[in-house]
Design an enzyme around this catalytic site. Sequence first.
Site, PDB file in Angstrom:
ATOM      1  N   ARG A 215       8.342  76.575   3.839  1.00  0.00           N
ATOM      2  CA  ARG A 215       8.580  77.758   3.004  1.00  0.00           C
ATOM      3  C   ARG A 215       8.789  78.980   3.897  1.00  0.00           C
ATOM      4  O   ARG A 215       9.648  79.826   3.643  1.00  0.00           O
ATOM      5  CB  ARG A 215       7.413  77.974   2.038  1.00  0.00           C
ATOM      6  CG  ARG A 215       7.494  77.074   0.805  1.00  0.00           C
ATOM      7  CD  ARG A 215       6.432  77.431  -0.205  1.00  0.00           C
ATOM      8  NE  ARG A 215       5.109  77.024   0.228  1.00  0.00           N
ATOM      9  CZ  ARG A 215       4.502  75.900  -0.177  1.00  0.00           C
ATOM     10  NH1 ARG A 215       5.079  75.091  -1.034  1.00  0.00           N
ATOM     11  NH2 ARG A 215       3.295  75.598   0.264  1.00  0.00           N
ATOM     12  N   PHE A 231      13.585  71.590  -8.330  1.00  0.00           N
ATOM     13  CA  PHE A 231      12.233  71.013  -8.311  1.00  0.00           C
ATOM     14  C   PHE A 231      11.256  72.067  -7.770  1.00  0.00           C
ATOM     15  O   PHE A 231      10.562  71.860  -6.790  1.00  0.00           O
ATOM     16  CB  PHE A 231      12.168  69.735  -7.450  1.00  0.00           C
ATOM     17  CG  PHE A 231      13.182  68.690  -7.808  1.00  0.00           C
ATOM     18  CD1 PHE A 231      12.962  67.835  -8.880  1.00  0.00           C
ATOM     19  CD2 PHE A 231      14.365  68.558  -7.085  1.00  0.00           C
ATOM     20  CE1 PHE A 231      13.902  66.860  -9.225  1.00  0.00           C
ATOM     21  CE2 PHE A 231      15.316  67.590  -7.419  1.00  0.00           C
ATOM     22  CZ  PHE A 231      15.078  66.737  -8.487  1.00  0.00           C
ATOM     23  N   SER A 254      11.204  70.558 -14.479  1.00  0.00           N
ATOM     24  CA  SER A 254      11.055  70.014 -15.835  1.00  0.00           C
ATOM     25  C   SER A 254       9.631  70.166 -16.359  1.00  0.00           C
ATOM     26  O   SER A 254       9.318  69.679 -17.433  1.00  0.00           O
ATOM     27  CB  SER A 254      11.466  68.538 -15.851  1.00  0.00           C
ATOM     28  OG  SER A 254      10.673  67.820 -14.952  1.00  0.00           O
ATOM     29  N   ALA A 284      16.520  68.184 -13.546  1.00  0.00           N
ATOM     30  CA  ALA A 284      17.330  68.629 -12.408  1.00  0.00           C
ATOM     31  C   ALA A 284      18.634  67.854 -12.299  1.00  0.00           C
ATOM     32  O   ALA A 284      19.678  68.431 -11.958  1.00  0.00           O
ATOM     33  CB  ALA A 284      16.524  68.480 -11.123  1.00  0.00           C
ATOM     34  N   ASP A 304      13.679  69.761  -3.351  1.00  0.00           N
ATOM     35  CA  ASP A 304      12.380  69.161  -2.990  1.00  0.00           C
ATOM     36  C   ASP A 304      11.874  68.270  -4.128  1.00  0.00           C
ATOM     37  O   ASP A 304      10.914  68.611  -4.818  1.00  0.00           O
ATOM     38  CB  ASP A 304      11.378  70.291  -2.687  1.00  0.00           C
ATOM     39  CG  ASP A 304      10.033  69.760  -2.214  1.00  0.00           C
ATOM     40  OD1 ASP A 304       9.982  68.617  -1.724  1.00  0.00           O
ATOM     41  OD2 ASP A 304       9.031  70.499  -2.335  1.00  0.00           O
ATOM     42  N   CYS A 344       9.693  63.242   0.084  1.00  0.00           N
ATOM     43  CA  CYS A 344       8.267  63.017   0.363  1.00  0.00           C
ATOM     44  C   CYS A 344       7.901  61.566   0.034  1.00  0.00           C
ATOM     45  O   CYS A 344       6.747  61.254  -0.213  1.00  0.00           O
ATOM     46  CB  CYS A 344       7.398  63.997  -0.418  1.00  0.00           C
ATOM     47  SG  CYS A 344       7.589  63.848  -2.199  1.00  0.00           S
TER      48      CYS A 344
HETATM   49  N1  SAH Z   1       8.891  72.550  -3.970  1.00  0.00           N
HETATM   50  C1  SAH Z   1       7.638  72.582  -4.675  1.00  0.00           C
HETATM   51  C2  SAH Z   1       7.064  71.201  -4.905  1.00  0.00           C
HETATM   52  C3  SAH Z   1       7.963  70.265  -5.688  1.00  0.00           C
HETATM   53  S1  SAH Z   1       7.128  68.895  -6.344  1.00  0.00           S
HETATM   54  C4  SAH Z   1       6.663  73.498  -3.935  1.00  0.00           C
HETATM   55  O1  SAH Z   1       6.970  73.942  -2.820  1.00  0.00           O
HETATM   56  O2  SAH Z   1       5.603  73.788  -4.477  1.00  0.00           O
HETATM   57  C5  SAH Z   1       8.316  68.164  -7.359  1.00  0.00           C
HETATM   58  C6  SAH Z   1       8.583  68.863  -8.664  1.00  0.00           C
HETATM   59  O3  SAH Z   1       9.622  68.166  -9.331  1.00  0.00           O
HETATM   60  C7  SAH Z   1       7.432  68.914  -9.662  1.00  0.00           C
HETATM   61  O4  SAH Z   1       7.159  70.232  -9.989  1.00  0.00           O
HETATM   62  C8  SAH Z   1       7.950  68.181 -10.912  1.00  0.00           C
HETATM   63  O5  SAH Z   1       7.547  68.805 -12.131  1.00  0.00           O
HETATM   64  C9  SAH Z   1       9.419  68.282 -10.740  1.00  0.00           C
HETATM   65  N2  SAH Z   1      10.236  67.250 -11.369  1.00  0.00           N
HETATM   66  C10 SAH Z   1      10.041  65.932 -11.418  1.00  0.00           C
HETATM   67  N3  SAH Z   1      11.070  65.308 -12.003  1.00  0.00           N
HETATM   68  C11 SAH Z   1      11.961  66.275 -12.349  1.00  0.00           C
HETATM   69  C12 SAH Z   1      13.232  66.271 -12.976  1.00  0.00           C
HETATM   70  N4  SAH Z   1      13.824  65.133 -13.352  1.00  0.00           N
HETATM   71  N5  SAH Z   1      13.859  67.442 -13.160  1.00  0.00           N
HETATM   72  C13 SAH Z   1      13.285  68.604 -12.780  1.00  0.00           C
HETATM   73  N6  SAH Z   1      12.093  68.664 -12.164  1.00  0.00           N
HETATM   74  C14 SAH Z   1      11.429  67.516 -11.955  1.00  0.00           C
END
Ligand code: SAH
Length: 401
Positions: A215, A231, A254, A284, A304, A344
């Site tokens: 970040r 995400f 989401s 997404a 991410d 990840c």
């Molecule tokens: N980048 C963030 C962490 C991301 S974790 C940080 O720095 O804090 C992954 C995220 O993807 C989660 O918040 C989850 O709610 C979201 N997610 C999972 N599947 C998804 C989808 N199909 N569309 C959108 N978001 C999604």
Amino acid sequence: MAERAAGPELRLHPGREKSLLQRHPWVFSGAIAELRGAPASGDTVAIRSADGRWLARAAWSPESQIRARVWSFDETETVDAAFFDRRVGEAVCARAGFTDAAHTGCRLIHGESDGLPGVIADRYGDVVVLQLGAAGAERWRDAIVAGLRRHTDATCLFERSDADVREREGLPARVGPLYGTLPDAVTLVEDGLVYRVDVAGGQKTGFYLDQRDNRARVRRLARGRETLNVFCYTGGFTLAALAGGAPRVLSIDSSAPALALARDSLACNPQLPAGAAEWRDADAFTELRRLRDAAASFDLIVLDPPKLAPTAHHAEKASRAYKDINLLALKLLRPGGLLATFSCSGGVDAALFRKIVAGAALDARADAAVIGHFAASADHPCSLAFPEGEYLKGLLLRKAR
Ligand code: SAH
């Protein structure tokens, strides 16, 4: 004089001692030839090779494919409350330089790589969150709690032992305070920015501490760049990009609760231009297509996604999903734009991830170069003997045209 009863013991099949001799801490069910004695779930067992050589002392996980997790490779070391006090103390001490006024959070215990398989502890200011994910960790819960009480000055220790892995270990979910009271609002300061953390109900222990350095990197790159954060969870990269001078950030997730907390976090930082952030509750995969069809474009994209391949078994399906989103992101990127793309997934290693992204660039007809690599921050160590610990990897790409 009666001989002292030998404790429970695992004998391995011939040749299956190799990984333990290389100090890898897991014993899979297929490696085990014989169980001597009747250990209960989480009890400590000695592990011996087929020819009787002592190898390690480990926790017995009867319901998991990972049937034993090593506590110690030292035959003279006893696994008792003092052992956990020592290991917790060492892990906490190793993070001494990680927190200051501008960074009040860090991972204190990172499982196998801190010699404590199945134990995760994250610090958010005065609150420490504990996550136990294996039978051995559960068996020594009280000793681990006592260790954290002794080695940290946390006013509240909160348990978030509700990860999916517990089911595979036959352990029930446990969520609640272990000592102290959880404040109504838990906050974390990272890189001088204030974030709200949902310790009781958020993902993992509430925040993705592993992305801290990444970040900060994105923050340094964001000046003048219209940014898309896909995400976004509770807005970690969004706030970082705004702090770095991004004129506009569109963030997609989401999870409605995560987006609500993201808004709260932004409001905790009045120095940031709140009007520059737009939050979108959407899938997404669909939203990226919609943006492409609308001919949207960005100068900086952060991708991410959640763990799409928990193990190598899921790698093929996950590869397609990673390729899909990276392809779309590369299309949405303006010439000279930057893509910070992450995985990840333990089941997708850095080499495979790079290959997937290269395939996505080819299909997107994007000429892109790797200008940086990302990994988890240093409070998430990765033992050389335990490559599985290197789960977070990322590439920073620059698109030429
Ligand atoms: N980048 C963030 C962490 C991301 S974790 C940080 O720095 O804090 C992954 C995220 O993807 C989660 O918040 C989850 O709610 C979201 N997610 C999972 N599947 C998804 C989808 N199909 N569309 C959108 N978001 C999604």
